[in-house]
Design an enzyme around this catalytic site. Structure first.
Site: not given
Length: 283
Positions: A53, A97, A120
């Site tokens: 990422k 995460q 997200d």
């Protein structure tokens, strides 16, 4: 008949080039999109993923920061870190995460992120906006699937879509996104009876369960569009939830594993971060 293969990797490269130009254009206006990724602990798969990422962010000229916290970080410490980032005007996107160590409640963490920085798309406010058809941050993998279908000029409106899998990360939101595009959506899961009858009715079949090759050519209709979200490691190789070789003989379009849906996930994360920066700066 052999299906046309939709390579997400090629599409992701093309979209990221477009984003690179957009980031440069925003920079000229003094807007510098910034993503902060928080990782707790040393899970090798998660570490590899977050580094991917970071690289992707930097490749399009976007600012990126990785906060690595130790395995024994408390929930309160993590929530305080998130609060600092919520209040930092230079940060536009915050991603924690998953999975998190057992001492930390994932839902509390998701809900602590400012919905305007929730790139997200997991915050209940953004999930609610998705459900009610409002513009919001869509979860990255489902959104990547929608973009793949649209870029391949695959018609969605009025089509029978069958989603195998009902996870909060992929199954539920991808069905909702396609419902918002006027598809007729059916969900299948571990308790579904006569699943094969349903999968064979699908114009568009999306499989996201994490079981290698659970769907074969026998389970799909002639000419169906097959999107394989599964990532499984079998004999040291990555493979999907769909048996690619048998399915491609029946499908009109199909995504491979690897190089299919996966690269689109990070691409949509970058898209959401740019979108967040534009919203925060009223662009």
């Amino acid at each position: 008949m052999s299906a046309e293969v939709i390579y997400g990797k090629e599409l992701a490269t093309q979209i990221r080039q477009e984003m690179k130009e957009e980031v440069a254009s925003l920079g000229e206006k003094g807007i510098f999109p910034k993503l902060v990724v928080i990782i707790v602990g040393e899970d090798p798969a998660s570490q590899s993923y977050v580094k991917g990422k970071q690289r992707a962010s930097e490749n399009i000229g976007m600012k990126s920061e990785l906060l690595e916290l130790s395995d024994d970080t408390t929930e309160q410490e993590l929530l305080e870190t998130i609060e600092e980032l919520n209040n930092d005007e230079e940060v536009h996107g915050i991603l924690v995460q998953l999975p998190l160590p057992k001492q930390i409640d994932e839902q509390n963490v998701i809900e602590a992120i400012d919905p305007k920085k929730d790139v997200d798309g997991f915050h209940p406010i953004n999930v609610g906006k998705l459900m009610t058809g409002q513009d919001t941050f869509y979860p990255c993998t489902p959104y990547g699937i929608l973009v793949m279908l649209k870029r391949a000029n695959i018609s969605i409106e009025g089509k029978q879509v069958v989603v195998v899998g009902r996870s909060n990360l992929v199954g539920k939101p991808v069905g909702q996104l396609l419902l918002n595009e006027n598809a007729t959506v059916t969900y299948c899961h571990s308790r579904t009876k006569n699943m094969k009858t349903l999968t064979k009715q699908a114009d568009i079949l999306i499989v996201a369960v994490g079981k290698p090759h659970m769907i074969t050519g026998e389970d799909i209709a002639e000419g169906a569009v097959v999107i394989d979200v599964g990532v499984n490691r079998v004999d040291g190789k990555l493979t999907g939830d769909v048996d690619f070789e048998s399915a491609k003989e029946k499908a009109s379009y199909i995504t491979p594993v690897p190089k299919g849906v996966g690269p689109m996930t990070i691409t949509m994360l970058l898209h959401n971060t740019i979108k967040a920066a534009k919203w925060i700066h009223n662009q």
